[in-house]
Design a protein around this motif. Structure first.
Motif, PDB file in Angstrom:
ATOM      1  N   ASN A  26       0.882  -1.171   0.000  1.00 17.07           N
ATOM      2  CA  ASN A  26       0.000   0.000   0.000  1.00 17.07           C
ATOM      3  C   ASN A  26       0.915   1.215   0.000  1.00 17.07           C
ATOM      4  N   LEU A  31      -2.519   0.498  -4.358  1.00 16.77           N
ATOM      5  CA  LEU A  31      -2.251  -0.898  -4.024  1.00 16.77           C
ATOM      6  C   LEU A  31      -1.472  -1.591  -5.136  1.00 16.77           C
ATOM      7  N   ASP A  60      -1.017  -2.259   6.863  1.00 15.12           N
ATOM      8  CA  ASP A  60      -2.347  -1.666   7.013  1.00 15.12           C
ATOM      9  C   ASP A  60      -3.307  -2.723   7.560  1.00 15.12           C
ATOM     10  N   ARG A  64      -1.220  -5.364   4.200  1.00 20.37           N
ATOM     11  CA  ARG A  64      -0.278  -4.904   3.175  1.00 20.37           C
ATOM     12  C   ARG A  64       0.790  -4.027   3.809  1.00 20.37           C
ATOM     13  N   PHE A  66       2.900  -0.921   4.285  1.00 24.27           N
ATOM     14  CA  PHE A  66       2.515   0.460   4.002  1.00 24.27           C
ATOM     15  C   PHE A  66       3.743   1.341   3.844  1.00 24.27           C
TER      16      PHE A  66
END
Length: 241
Positions: A26, A31, A60, A64, A66
Motif C-alpha cells: 500500500n 495498491l 495496514d 499490506r 505500508f
C-alpha cells in the motif's frame, strides 16, 4: 510483580511477520502486488533496504506493507524493476521517484532521455549562467501576490540586459521608464548563447510550472524628441481570474 507484569507473564512475544515471495503493498493508498525479488533487485536502493531481512514497515488493516509516500508513479518504478525498461511518459515525475527510492540505473536512464537531457544539460546549464535567476523568479511571484488584492491582474516590469554593454545603459534606461523603479526586476547579463526570447520563455515556463497563468509582452515606451527609448523592458502579467 506489577499488574502489567502479571498480565504479560508467560505470554510469548509476537514473532515478526516473515517475508513471503509475494508482497502486497500500500503506497500512499495505491495498491500493488509484486515479488520480493523485484523489490530487492538493486541492493543499494531504498526498496531493497526496506525489504532486506525483517521488513521495516508497518502493515495496514489488510496486512499490506505500508509505504507512507505518494504512490501515483510507483507503478512505473515497479515496471522498470521488472523489465529494465524506463517509462515513456511522466518522465520528470518518475525521475523524482527514482531519486526518492535511490534506483540508480533508472535515474541514469531517465537523465539520458531527450526530455531530461534537454532540461538538465541545456536549459538548466543556461539558467545557471543568468545571475540570481531563481531568486528573481521568487521575487516576481512574491510581488505579484502582494499586488493581487481586489484586482484581476498583477503587472510587473522586468528588465532584461543581455550583455555587459546593455548593463552600461541600465541607469539611463531605468530613468527613462515611467514606472516605480522598485517594481522592476532585472535579469542578466549572461555569458551564454541563448537569446532574450529564450530567457523570457524560461521565465514563463518556470512560473507557470507553479500553477500561475502569466503573459509577457514588450513594454513600448512613448518616444519624445529629446528622449531615448530602450528595448530592455517587458510587462509580465499575472492573471488571477
Amino acid at each position: 510483580m506489577s499488574l502489567q507484569d502479571f498480565k504479560t507473564a508467560g505470554r510469548p512475544s509476537e514473532a515478526p511477520k516473515p517475508l513471503t515471495p509475494v508482497v502486497h503493498l500500500n503506497v500512499g493508498g495505491h495498491l500493488f502486488t509484486t515479488s520480493l525479488s523485484v523489490l530487492r533487485k538493486h541492493p543499494e536502493s531504498k526498496l531493497a533496504n526496506l525489504f532486506s531481512g525483517q521488513p521495516k514497515l508497518h502493515t495496514d488493516l489488510q496486512g499490506r506493507y505500508f509505504i507512507d509516500h505518494d504512490g501515483s508513479y510507483f507503478g512505473a518504478i515497479l515496471e522498470f524493476l521488472r523489465t529494465d525498461r524506463p517509462p515513456t511518459k511522466d518522465i520528470q515525475e518518475v525521475h523524482r521517484e527514482a531519486i526518492y527510492y535511490n534506483i540508480t540505473p533508472l535515474i541514469k536512464q531517465l537523465e539520458e532521455s531527450p526530455q531530461l537531457f534537454g532540461e538538465l544539460v541545456a536549459r538548466q546549464q543556461f539558467l545557471s549562467a543568468v545571475p540570481h535567476y531563481k531568486e528573481n523568479i521568487e521575487v516576481l511571484i512574491r510581488v505579484a501576490r502582494a499586488e493581487a488584492i481586489a484586482t484581476r491582474q498583477s503587472v510587473i516590469m522586468i528588465c532584461v540586459l543581455r550583455t555587459e554593454e546593455d548593463l552600461g545603459f541600465y541607469d539611463s534606461a531605468i530613468n527613462s521608464l515611467a514606472a516605480n523603479k522598485e517594481s522592476v526586476v532585472t535579469f542578466g547579463p549572461w555569458k551564454a548563447i541563448p537569446s532574450v526570447k529564450d530567457l523570457l520563455d524560461c521565465i514563463k515556463m518556470d512560473i507557470e510550472s507553479q500553477g500561475y497563468k502569466i503573459s509577457i509582452q514588450p513594454h513600448v515606451m512613448e518616444k519624445t524628441f529629446l528622449s531615448k527609448t530602450y528595448d530592455f523592458f517587458y510587462k509580465l502579467t499575472f492573471t488571477w481570474w
